[in-house]
Design a protein around this motif. Structure first.
Motif, PDB file in Angstrom:
ATOM      1  N   ASN A 331     119.470 -89.261  48.366  1.00  0.00           N
ATOM      2  CA  ASN A 331     118.993 -90.649  48.375  1.00  0.00           C
ATOM      3  C   ASN A 331     117.555 -90.732  47.865  1.00  0.00           C
ATOM      4  OD1 ASN A 331     121.372 -91.640  49.348  1.00  0.00           O
ATOM      5  ND2 ASN A 331     120.625 -92.109  51.406  1.00  0.00           N
ATOM      6  N   ASP A 332     116.729 -89.799  48.328  1.00  0.00           N
ATOM      7  CA  ASP A 332     115.323 -89.799  47.909  1.00  0.00           C
ATOM      8  C   ASP A 332     115.194 -89.524  46.418  1.00  0.00           C
ATOM      9  OD1 ASP A 332     114.506 -90.312  50.495  1.00  0.00           O
ATOM     10  OD2 ASP A 332     114.105 -88.213  50.984  1.00  0.00           O
ATOM     11  N   LEU A 333     115.993 -88.583  45.913  1.00  0.00           N
ATOM     12  CA  LEU A 333     115.940 -88.274  44.480  1.00  0.00           C
ATOM     13  C   LEU A 333     116.324 -89.494  43.654  1.00  0.00           C
ATOM     14  CD1 LEU A 333     117.509 -84.688  44.331  1.00  0.00           C
ATOM     15  CD2 LEU A 333     115.119 -85.300  43.931  1.00  0.00           C
ATOM     16  N   ALA A 334     117.293 -90.257  44.132  1.00  0.00           N
ATOM     17  CA  ALA A 334     117.734 -91.449  43.403  1.00  0.00           C
ATOM     18  C   ALA A 334     116.631 -92.510  43.367  1.00  0.00           C
ATOM     19  CB  ALA A 334     118.993 -92.022  44.054  1.00  0.00           C
ATOM     20  N   LYS A 335     115.868 -92.608  44.437  1.00  0.00           N
ATOM     21  CA  LYS A 335     114.794 -93.607  44.494  1.00  0.00           C
ATOM     22  C   LYS A 335     113.569 -93.164  43.697  1.00  0.00           C
ATOM     23  CE  LYS A 335     116.128 -94.996  49.185  1.00  0.00           C
ATOM     24  NZ  LYS A 335     115.735 -94.906  50.616  1.00  0.00           N
ATOM     25  N   GLY A 336     113.257 -91.863  43.711  1.00  0.00           N
ATOM     26  CA  GLY A 336     112.071 -91.348  43.042  1.00  0.00           C
ATOM     27  C   GLY A 336     110.800 -91.635  43.820  1.00  0.00           C
ATOM     28  N   LEU A 337     109.684 -91.095  43.311  1.00  0.00           N
ATOM     29  CA  LEU A 337     108.376 -91.323  43.937  1.00  0.00           C
ATOM     30  C   LEU A 337     107.757 -92.576  43.346  1.00  0.00           C
ATOM     31  CD1 LEU A 337     106.478 -87.894  44.173  1.00  0.00           C
ATOM     32  CD2 LEU A 337     107.441 -89.236  46.037  1.00  0.00           C
ATOM     33  N   ASP A 338     107.476 -93.535  44.192  1.00  0.00           N
ATOM     34  CA  ASP A 338     106.863 -94.786  43.738  1.00  0.00           C
ATOM     35  C   ASP A 338     105.902 -95.266  44.823  1.00  0.00           C
ATOM     36  OD1 ASP A 338     106.111 -97.217  42.788  1.00  0.00           O
ATOM     37  OD2 ASP A 338     108.138 -98.021  42.555  1.00  0.00           O
ATOM     38  N   ALA A 394      98.022 -87.771  40.434  1.00  0.00           N
ATOM     39  CA  ALA A 394      98.312 -86.944  41.609  1.00  0.00           C
ATOM     40  C   ALA A 394      97.911 -87.667  42.890  1.00  0.00           C
ATOM     41  CB  ALA A 394      97.587 -85.604  41.500  1.00  0.00           C
ATOM     42  N   ALA A 395      96.728 -88.280  42.892  1.00  0.00           N
ATOM     43  CA  ALA A 395      96.258 -88.969  44.090  1.00  0.00           C
ATOM     44  C   ALA A 395      97.105 -90.201  44.401  1.00  0.00           C
ATOM     45  CB  ALA A 395      94.793 -89.366  43.919  1.00  0.00           C
ATOM     46  N   MET A 396      97.499 -90.947  43.368  1.00  0.00           N
ATOM     47  CA  MET A 396      98.300 -92.151  43.605  1.00  0.00           C
ATOM     48  C   MET A 396      99.696 -91.806  44.116  1.00  0.00           C
ATOM     49  SD  MET A 396      96.564 -94.846  43.327  1.00  0.00           S
ATOM     50  CE  MET A 396      97.966 -95.927  43.586  1.00  0.00           C
ATOM     51  N   LEU A 397     100.255 -90.683  43.691  1.00  0.00           N
ATOM     52  CA  LEU A 397     101.597 -90.288  44.131  1.00  0.00           C
ATOM     53  C   LEU A 397     101.576 -89.464  45.419  1.00  0.00           C
ATOM     54  CD1 LEU A 397     103.374 -89.226  40.797  1.00  0.00           C
ATOM     55  CD2 LEU A 397     103.708 -91.340  42.094  1.00  0.00           C
ATOM     56  N   SER A 404     109.957 -91.599  51.994  1.00  0.00           N
ATOM     57  CA  SER A 404     111.250 -90.930  51.826  1.00  0.00           C
ATOM     58  C   SER A 404     111.977 -90.749  53.157  1.00  0.00           C
ATOM     59  CB  SER A 404     111.056 -89.564  51.164  1.00  0.00           C
ATOM     60  OG  SER A 404     110.381 -88.672  52.035  1.00  0.00           O
ATOM     61  N   GLU A 405     113.287 -90.670  53.096  1.00  0.00           N
ATOM     62  CA  GLU A 405     114.101 -90.450  54.286  1.00  0.00           C
ATOM     63  C   GLU A 405     113.866 -89.054  54.856  1.00  0.00           C
ATOM     64  OE1 GLU A 405     118.242 -91.671  53.990  1.00  0.00           O
ATOM     65  OE2 GLU A 405     117.732 -92.920  52.256  1.00  0.00           O
ATOM     66  N   MET A 406     113.619 -88.094  53.962  1.00  0.00           N
ATOM     67  CA  MET A 406     113.435 -86.719  54.419  1.00  0.00           C
ATOM     68  C   MET A 406     112.153 -86.570  55.249  1.00  0.00           C
ATOM     69  SD  MET A 406     115.055 -83.852  54.345  1.00  0.00           S
ATOM     70  CE  MET A 406     116.046 -83.710  52.865  1.00  0.00           C
ATOM     71  N   VAL A 407     111.052 -87.180  54.799  1.00  0.00           N
ATOM     72  CA  VAL A 407     109.796 -87.084  55.537  1.00  0.00           C
ATOM     73  C   VAL A 407     109.870 -87.905  56.818  1.00  0.00           C
ATOM     74  CG1 VAL A 407     107.317 -87.620  55.468  1.00  0.00           C
ATOM     75  CG2 VAL A 407     108.414 -86.504  53.523  1.00  0.00           C
ATOM     76  N   TYR A 420     108.693 -81.626  45.416  1.00  0.00           N
ATOM     77  CA  TYR A 420     110.034 -81.524  44.833  1.00  0.00           C
ATOM     78  C   TYR A 420     110.441 -82.816  44.126  1.00  0.00           C
ATOM     79  CZ  TYR A 420     110.696 -77.061  47.169  1.00  0.00           C
ATOM     80  OH  TYR A 420     110.573 -75.741  47.560  1.00  0.00           O
ATOM     81  N   TYR A 421     110.105 -83.939  44.713  1.00  0.00           N
ATOM     82  CA  TYR A 421     110.470 -85.215  44.088  1.00  0.00           C
ATOM     83  C   TYR A 421     109.678 -85.436  42.804  1.00  0.00           C
ATOM     84  CZ  TYR A 421     112.622 -86.089  48.649  1.00  0.00           C
ATOM     85  OH  TYR A 421     113.390 -86.001  49.784  1.00  0.00           O
ATOM     86  N   ALA A 422     108.407 -85.011  42.794  1.00  0.00           N
ATOM     87  CA  ALA A 422     107.590 -85.143  41.583  1.00  0.00           C
ATOM     88  C   ALA A 422     108.153 -84.276  40.455  1.00  0.00           C
ATOM     89  CB  ALA A 422     106.140 -84.762  41.884  1.00  0.00           C
ATOM     90  N   LYS A 423     108.552 -83.067  40.789  1.00  0.00           N
ATOM     91  CA  LYS A 423     109.145 -82.192  39.773  1.00  0.00           C
ATOM     92  C   LYS A 423     110.445 -82.781  39.242  1.00  0.00           C
ATOM     93  CE  LYS A 423     109.095 -77.758  39.898  1.00  0.00           C
ATOM     94  NZ  LYS A 423     109.279 -76.343  40.237  1.00  0.00           N
ATOM     95  N   ALA A 424     111.240 -83.330  40.158  1.00  0.00           N
ATOM     96  CA  ALA A 424     112.542 -83.876  39.758  1.00  0.00           C
ATOM     97  C   ALA A 424     112.393 -85.049  38.802  1.00  0.00           C
ATOM     98  CB  ALA A 424     113.329 -84.304  40.999  1.00  0.00           C
ATOM     99  N   GLN A 425     111.306 -85.821  38.924  1.00  0.00           N
ATOM    100  CA  GLN A 425     111.142 -86.967  38.025  1.00  0.00           C
ATOM    101  C   GLN A 425     110.245 -86.645  36.835  1.00  0.00           C
ATOM    102  OE1 GLN A 425     109.663 -89.896  40.857  1.00  0.00           O
ATOM    103  NE2 GLN A 425     107.590 -89.766  40.039  1.00  0.00           N
ATOM    104  N   GLY A 426     109.990 -85.349  36.611  1.00  0.00           N
ATOM    105  CA  GLY A 426     109.328 -84.912  35.389  1.00  0.00           C
ATOM    106  C   GLY A 426     107.821 -85.019  35.377  1.00  0.00           C
TER     107      GLY A 426
END
Length: 682
Positions: A331-338, A394-397, A404-407, A420-426
């Protein structure tokens, strides 16, 4: 006369965390009670989840006798014209003897009545109950409970009390439980109490009844089991000291067992699997060929020859835990870091939202990236514009994974999941790693960030916490530090030192202060100085000496303290220091801000010229570090000693006096650029 004394307080299962927190206090408290009752002797404290045990191989059967000095009224008050007064008679009555037995002694320069009263020791049987109640009352676990009709409190209900002095039961009652010669063994061996006639019989009963009383033996048993599993299954078991302490505290007969879970769960980040196993199930992770393996080790407390059902049960319990983790992760991967969602999360009253906090950290991080751009460009092979943009990103993210649901499920994974989420979204690898390491160091001796870029993001996080909370008056007082600001300041000191970067604290505070509500900068400066005393392993007077130099750069302060500390630890420093303490004393009234001109044409003694020339050689030389410079300055001792022996510094002639004082003041000022030597105390 002594006899062996065994005390066992049987309880319902003790929670590990509060017990471990006060273990040392429990033992100290009993020792204090023994000393106060004049029964001090060697003893050993042991525990399992169901018992607190005190074993005394040789315990006094009664208190030792003691003589108590008693002082009465002055003799001139006690007797009038040779006859005793009411004061004398009252004192004799208080002592319980006739007036003829009262002696005299001197106290406070006066002769007074005196008596030495013998206080006979009391048999231990008369003391034991009150001693035990005092001991139990000293155990401040935090949350306590009551049970039954009792109004007394303890961490868990007390169920039995064993008190054996020699082979006899000492009568006592605590929490409504009367002492008896009975103990309890492992529940899978027997639910019935077991009678014991002596301490020897007690230890044998526990051994045969599946109870390993001693914590160190339980730990050894677990570690031996680990080694057998590692050898038979060709795996490595992840050690965790905190988890090991907890397992030792909650087991009476520990047996390590290896179980497994489906390989599909290995697509989860390793930290997720390990955290879920540790926090929810108290499992140890298993590794194979350096990678997390689809296995786990559980330490069973069962008394059995067949552990198959124990293993199967634990495997069955773990599966839904990991299934939930997969669900959260996907679920978190689908949402991404925002970071947009952070606008709805309040950081603290008066300090805005978490989004605004991220913006402040972004401003600090971008500025730091510019300040240290020369080093960053070499390390990261990027230009200044790219470095600034990466720092801002980096600071904003950095706090976005709080959404996230995991945290939400595992708060201790904040930052790690962001990685991990930052890496997943490139995102850039530097950004992802900085998000992961932003909270480092997270303890006094904790791990530091691995790169300078990560270090700057970590500093931005900590520096914003300090500036923001000081701006709203949330300053630590006494031992209270709910927002871990002391740890934040210590972390900045350690990071700056580790990466050897300049950090002008006063300048940094002044530059970023516009981002916050007004507050006293001096308070934050003082707060950092207090942390320096704690972080630096040095004589406090050496830290004071360096701070008195006016140095504001944290990195330079640490270097100066280290240099002065090494020199001060030398065998000959005390003798050298005496000379330079005199330099400091003479310079006390000299304004070091003035131009301390020294005119060689006014020298009357060769010692003046020799000191002047030696000093000029020292100050006109380049030095690789502070220690070398200090060595050179302290090397002026022979010239200074001859100068003080043969030259009158405070000469009657004002011109001569000023010239000589300027020479001494110049030497003191050279020292003071590193440390104020008058602050040092040996």
């Amino acid at each position: 006369m002594t006899q062996p004394l065994l005390i066992e307080i049987g309880v319902e299962e003790l929670p590990a965390a509060p017990l471990l927190k006060i273990l040392d206090q429990i033992e100290r408290s009993w020792a204090d009670i023994l000393e106060s009752q004049r029964l001090l002797c060697d003893f050993e404290f042991s525990y399992t989840p169901r018992r607190l045990v005190l074993w005394h191989p040789e315990f006094p059967v009664r208190q030792s006798d003691v003589e108590e000095p008693m002082y009465g009224p002055p003799v001139q008050v006690a007797f009038k014209e040779g006859s005793p007064t009411r004061a004398a008679e009252s004192f004799a009555k208080k002592c319980g003897v006739s007036l003829d037995e009262i002696g005299r002694a001197e106290k406070g320069g006066k002769e007074v009545l005196f008596y030495k009263r013998l206080i006979e020791g009391v048999p231990v049987e008369q003391l034991m109950q009150s001693m035990l109640l005092s001991w139990l009352d000293s155990m401040r676990f935090g949350k306590m409970m009551r049970w039954g009709s009792s109004r007394e409190e303890f961490i868990r209900p007390v169920r039995w009390l064993l008190l054996l002095l020699g082979g006899k039961t000492v009568p006592a009652e605590i929490f409504g439980v009367t002492s008896a010669n009975r103990t309890r063994v492992h529940r899978q061996v027997s639910f019935d109490p077991v009678e014991v006639s002596s301490p020897k019989a007690y230890f044998e009963a526990l051994k045969e009844g599946g109870v390993e009383l001693f914590a160190d033996k339980r730990r050894e048993k677990i570690l031996e089991g680990f080694e057998k599993i590692e050898e038979s299954d060709a795996v490595q078991i992840g050690r965790d000291d905190d988890l090991m302490d907890e397992i030792v505290a909650i087991t009476e007969y520990p047996t390590p067992l290896i179980g497994s879970f489906e390989e599909k769960f290995l697509k989860l980040p390793p930290e997720v699997i390990m955290t879920s196993m540790k926090e929810h199930q108290r499992y140890f992770p298993v590794f194979k060929n350096g990678r997390l393996h689809n296995g786990f080790v559980v330490v069973s407390n069962a008394w059995t020859d067949d552990f198959s059902q124990v293993i199967a049960g634990n495997e069955r319990v773990l599966k839904p835990r990991l299934s939930d983790a997969i669900f959260f992760y996907e679920n978190d991967l689908a949402k991404g870091l925002d970071p947009e969602g952070l606008k709805s999360i309040i950081f603290m009253d008066g300090l805005g939202t978490m989004y605004e906090k991220s913006q402040r950290e972004s401003t600090i991080a971008a500025t730091l990236a510019e300040i240290y751009s020369d080093r960053l460009e070499k390390e990261m092979l990027k230009n200044r514009g790219e470095l600034k943009a990466l720092a801002q990103r980096a600071a904003m993210l950095s706090k976005a994974d709080l959404l996230s649901e995991m945290v939400y499920e595992f708060t201790e994974l904040q930052g790690i999941m962001g990685y991990y989420y930052a890496k997943a979204q490139g995102e850039d690898e530097a950004v992802a790693l900085a998000i992961k390491e932003q909270y480092l160091p997270n303890s006094e001796e904790g791990e530091l960030p691995s790169t300078l870029f990560c270090a700057l993001i970590a500093i931005a996080y900590k520096f914003d916490n300090l500036m923001a909370l000081f701006s709203v008056g949330k300053i630590p007082t006494g031992s209270r530090d709910p927002f871990a600001l002391r740890r934040a300041a210590a972390g900045i000191i350690r990071i700056v030192t580790r990466f050897d970067i300049p950090f002008d604290l006063e300048g940094m505070i002044a530059y970023f202060k516009k981002e916050y509500a007004p507050f006293e900068s001096a308070e934050l400066m003082k707060f950092f100085e207090e942390r320096l005393y704690r972080v630096l392993d040095a004589n406090p007077s050496i830290v004071s000496a360096v701070l008195a130099s006016g140095e504001n750069d944290i990195n330079e302060i640490v270097k100066k303290v280290d240099a002065l500390k090494r020199i001060a630890e030398s065998d000959e420093f005390k003798e050298v220091f005496t000379t330079f303490k005199r330099v400091a004393n003479i310079s006390r009234d000299i304004d070091l801000q003035e131009d301390l001109n020294v005119d060689p044409s006014l020298f009357e003694k060769e010692e003046e010229r020799a000191l002047f020339e030696a000093f000029n050689r020292v100050v006109n030389r380049e030095y690789p570090d502070y220690e070398t410079e200090l060595d050179a300055l302290f090397g002026l001792k022979p010239e200074l000693d001859r100068f003080f022996d043969n030259v009158m510094v405070n000469a009657e002639d004002e011109t001569l006096r000023r010239n000589r004082r300027n020479l001494v003041g110049s030497i003191y000022r050279a020292f003071r650029s590193i440390a104020d030597i008058k602050e040092i105390s040996l």
